[in-house]
Design a protein around this motif. Structure first.
Motif, PDB file in Angstrom:
ATOM      1  N   GLN A  63       8.183  42.731   6.238  1.00 34.75           N
ATOM      2  CA  GLN A  63       8.721  43.886   5.514  1.00 34.75           C
ATOM      3  C   GLN A  63       8.621  45.113   6.419  1.00 34.75           C
ATOM      4  O   GLN A  63       7.543  45.592   6.743  1.00 34.75           O
ATOM      5  CB  GLN A  63       7.931  44.114   4.221  1.00 34.75           C
ATOM      6  CG  GLN A  63       7.990  42.925   3.266  1.00 34.75           C
ATOM      7  CD  GLN A  63       7.058  43.086   2.086  1.00 34.75           C
ATOM      8  OE1 GLN A  63       6.595  44.194   1.808  1.00 34.75           O
ATOM      9  NE2 GLN A  63       6.760  41.995   1.405  1.00 34.75           N
ATOM     10  N   SER A  65       9.310  49.072   7.440  1.00 31.64           N
ATOM     11  CA  SER A  65       9.434  50.406   6.837  1.00 31.64           C
ATOM     12  C   SER A  65       9.756  51.407   7.936  1.00 31.64           C
ATOM     13  O   SER A  65       9.097  51.439   8.982  1.00 31.64           O
ATOM     14  CB  SER A  65       8.135  50.801   6.137  1.00 31.64           C
ATOM     15  OG  SER A  65       8.219  52.121   5.631  1.00 31.64           O
ATOM     16  N   GLU A  67      10.349  55.512   8.796  1.00 34.81           N
ATOM     17  CA  GLU A  67      10.163  56.901   8.370  1.00 34.81           C
ATOM     18  C   GLU A  67      10.741  57.835   9.416  1.00 34.81           C
ATOM     19  O   GLU A  67      10.691  57.531  10.609  1.00 34.81           O
ATOM     20  CB  GLU A  67       8.667  57.206   8.189  1.00 34.81           C
ATOM     21  CG  GLU A  67       8.006  56.392   7.093  1.00 34.81           C
ATOM     22  CD  GLU A  67       6.531  56.714   6.965  1.00 34.81           C
ATOM     23  OE1 GLU A  67       6.099  57.766   7.508  1.00 34.81           O
ATOM     24  OE2 GLU A  67       5.810  55.923   6.354  1.00 34.81           O
ATOM     25  N   LYS A  69      12.651  58.732   5.602  1.00 30.46           N
ATOM     26  CA  LYS A  69      13.594  57.967   4.821  1.00 30.46           C
ATOM     27  C   LYS A  69      15.022  58.315   5.230  1.00 30.46           C
ATOM     28  O   LYS A  69      15.319  59.430   5.627  1.00 30.46           O
ATOM     29  CB  LYS A  69      13.400  58.237   3.331  1.00 30.46           C
ATOM     30  CG  LYS A  69      12.066  57.732   2.784  1.00 30.46           C
ATOM     31  CD  LYS A  69      11.948  58.000   1.298  1.00 30.46           C
ATOM     32  CE  LYS A  69      10.618  57.486   0.760  1.00 30.46           C
ATOM     33  NZ  LYS A  69      10.469  57.750  -0.696  1.00 30.46           N
ATOM     34  N   VAL A  83       7.981  53.469  12.757  1.00 33.57           N
ATOM     35  CA  VAL A  83       8.378  52.182  12.186  1.00 33.57           C
ATOM     36  C   VAL A  83       7.129  51.337  12.030  1.00 33.57           C
ATOM     37  O   VAL A  83       6.331  51.219  12.963  1.00 33.57           O
ATOM     38  CB  VAL A  83       9.391  51.453  13.087  1.00 33.57           C
ATOM     39  CG1 VAL A  83       9.796  50.120  12.466  1.00 33.57           C
ATOM     40  CG2 VAL A  83      10.635  52.318  13.315  1.00 33.57           C
ATOM     41  N   THR A  84       6.944  50.747  10.851  1.00 34.89           N
ATOM     42  CA  THR A  84       5.798  49.884  10.599  1.00 34.89           C
ATOM     43  C   THR A  84       6.269  48.588   9.939  1.00 34.89           C
ATOM     44  O   THR A  84       7.376  48.528   9.391  1.00 34.89           O
ATOM     45  CB  THR A  84       4.760  50.564   9.686  1.00 34.89           C
ATOM     46  OG1 THR A  84       5.414  50.973   8.465  1.00 34.89           O
ATOM     47  CG2 THR A  84       4.167  51.803  10.353  1.00 34.89           C
ATOM     48  N   VAL A  85       5.432  47.556   9.999  1.00 35.10           N
ATOM     49  CA  VAL A  85       5.769  46.279   9.390  1.00 35.10           C
ATOM     50  C   VAL A  85       4.521  45.637   8.807  1.00 35.10           C
ATOM     51  O   VAL A  85       3.423  45.786   9.347  1.00 35.10           O
ATOM     52  CB  VAL A  85       6.423  45.332  10.425  1.00 35.10           C
ATOM     53  CG1 VAL A  85       5.445  44.981  11.533  1.00 35.10           C
ATOM     54  CG2 VAL A  85       6.960  44.073   9.750  1.00 35.10           C
ATOM     55  N   SER A 113       3.404  48.549  14.597  1.00 33.22           N
ATOM     56  CA  SER A 113       4.011  49.872  14.478  1.00 33.22           C
ATOM     57  C   SER A 113       4.733  50.243  15.768  1.00 33.22           C
ATOM     58  O   SER A 113       4.510  49.643  16.822  1.00 33.22           O
ATOM     59  CB  SER A 113       2.956  50.931  14.142  1.00 33.22           C
ATOM     60  OG  SER A 113       2.001  51.036  15.193  1.00 33.22           O
ATOM     61  N   GLU A 142      16.017  46.091   9.705  1.00 32.28           N
ATOM     62  CA  GLU A 142      16.063  47.324   8.904  1.00 32.28           C
ATOM     63  C   GLU A 142      16.685  48.428   9.744  1.00 32.28           C
ATOM     64  O   GLU A 142      16.477  48.500  10.963  1.00 32.28           O
ATOM     65  CB  GLU A 142      14.664  47.727   8.452  1.00 32.28           C
ATOM     66  CG  GLU A 142      14.641  48.793   7.375  1.00 32.28           C
ATOM     67  CD  GLU A 142      15.240  48.301   6.067  1.00 32.28           C
ATOM     68  OE1 GLU A 142      16.185  48.973   5.586  1.00 32.28           O
ATOM     69  OE2 GLU A 142      14.794  47.263   5.551  1.00 32.28           O
ATOM     70  N   GLY A 144      17.765  52.830   9.759  1.00 35.44           N
ATOM     71  CA  GLY A 144      17.500  54.132   9.148  1.00 35.44           C
ATOM     72  C   GLY A 144      18.143  55.245   9.941  1.00 35.44           C
ATOM     73  O   GLY A 144      18.493  55.072  11.118  1.00 35.44           O
TER      74      GLY A 144
END
Length: 421
Positions: A63, A65, A67, A69, A83-85, A113, A142, A144
């Motif tokens: 997953q 994520s 930032e 957003k 970016v993190t997972v 990260s 992902e 962004g």
């Protein structure tokens, strides 16, 4: 009789044919009804379940994520991009500007990260594409996009002294912001100044754009001072955010304080409390006296131009116009034009006996002579930015604390009263 039998036989055959035909219709009707329990329907549902199960097995547990957003504006240029997972490790992260310029970044050693290697640019849109794998090697993706804070919606503080410099004991930390600060408490909370000497340091706001910080007494000679700016994301005014995040250190040199006695026409130079030289001077004339008070050397010039018109000295107002293109060994004491500098154009007899300048402190400086033989050159070579020059016994007023780096002319109570901490 025979005829009837034949007739009955034919009738029975006809009924049997009709019955067979009706049965065929019934069977046909049953087949066309679409009963869910039919073998063909069961086979179709089982195949779909198998497809769904196979698809679920192909979904990565990783997953990602990103930032800030997607769609964020006014993002920080320092810490926002990240970016993190979880349940996996990052394999690739690509960050580019909207114009296509690549932004270098680094994935952490544990693969959990990623962040950019350098500060981002203001008012710029960035796009991030990230890929990660879970423990079974299945990939997750992902994307962004965000925009960093614009110059119109951000503020910076121009500070002195410079990182790594060595300064005199009177040098305050002075920060001039490029926008008016309305939430002074929030901004001051993001600024800390500490000294290896342990001296307490307090900030003083001269106006909405200038904050100076200093201890109650001069810095301890030989100490190290650290300025930390943690202003990133701090809202200094409505919709205006800080962008600076850095640490600056400077060294305090020996304790040199020079005292100008305008009445005695002398300047006494002390280092660490001991007199090392007394120099004859010529300060401001009775019509243009030198300010009294504690002043700090804020700039040094081996040679500079001094034009009286820039500070209001013109023939029209009777103050005397001047424009000297090569003033030697000049050191600024105020924003309004007060300097300690060499004077090669004056009669040598004035030094130590008469005050003739437009407000500066003049020291003899003969053109072409070696530095060792010139009072102005000696003082220049033995002075640091941040050294203190005290003027006394002049008929003028005490210099305003905000005219240069001269907050030492305020009492500690006055100084701390205008702190927002």
């Amino acid at each position: 009789m025979e005829k009837r039998v034949i007739t009955d036989s034919k009738r029975r055959k006809g009924l049997m044919a009709a019955s067979a035909l009706l049965g065929g219709v019934l069977v046909l009707s049953a087949c066309s009804g679409g009963d869910d329990s039919s073998p063909s329907a069961g086979t179709s549902q089982k195949s779909q379940a198998q497809v769904d199960k196979a698809a679920a097995q192909d979904v990565s547990e990783a997953q990602i994520s990103i930032e800030p957003k997607t769609g964020s504006t006014n993002a920080s240029i320092n810490n926002a991009a990240k970016v993190t997972v979880v349940k996996g490790t990052l394999t690739t992260v690509a960050m580019r500007t909207a114009a296509g310029d690549t932004v270098e970044g680094t994935i952490a050693a544990d693969g959990k990260s990623w962040k950019p290697d350098a500060q981002l640019e203001r008012s710029t849109t960035y796009k991030i594409n990230a890929t990660a794998k879970d423990s079974d090697g299945r990939e997750a993706h992902e994307n962004g996009s965000f925009t960093t804070v614009s110059p119109d919606n951000s503020f910076i503080g121009n500070f002195t002294p410079e990182d790594g410099s060595t300064v005199g004991v009177g040098m305050p930390v002075s920060i001039n912001f490029n926008k008016a600060i309305t939430d002074k408490a929030a901004v001051q909370a993001g600024i800390t100044v500490t000294s290896s000497s342990g001296q307490e340091v307090v900030g003083h706001w001269f106006n909405s754009q200038r904050l100076d910080l200093r201890p109650e007494d001069y810095w301890t000679g030989g100490s190290t001072v650290t300025l930390k700016l943690a202003l990133d994301g701090v809202e200094g005014a409505d919709g205006v955010y800080g962008v600076q995040q850095k640490t600056v250190t400077f060294k305090v040199g020996r304790n040199q304080v020079s005292t100008v006695d305008a009445k005695a026409h002398t300047m006494t130079v002390t280092q660490d409390g001991k007199t090392i030289k007394t120099i004859p001077i010529s300060s401001g004339s009775p019509d243009n006296p030198t300010y009294n008070g504690q002043m700090v050397i804020s700039e040094k010039y081996k040679e500079t131009r001094m034009n009286g018109a820039t500070v209001g000295f013109t023939d029209d107002d009777g103050k005397g116009e001047y424009d000297i293109k090569d003033v030697p060994h000049a050191m600024r004491l105020s924003n309004s034009g007060t300097f300690v500098h060499g004077n090669y154009w004056g009669d040598p007899s004035i030094f130590g006996s008469a005050n003739t300048s437009h407000g500066c402190v003049g020291l003899q400086d003969v053109k072409g002579a070696g530095d060792a033989d010139q009072p102005a050159a000696w003082f220049y070579n033995h002075s640091l930015i941040g050294d203190v020059v005290i003027v006394k016994n002049s008929p003028d007023k005490t210099i305003s604390p905000d005219n240069g780096l001269n907050g030492w002319n305020m009492s500690w109570a006055e100084w701390t009263a205008d702190s927002a901490a």
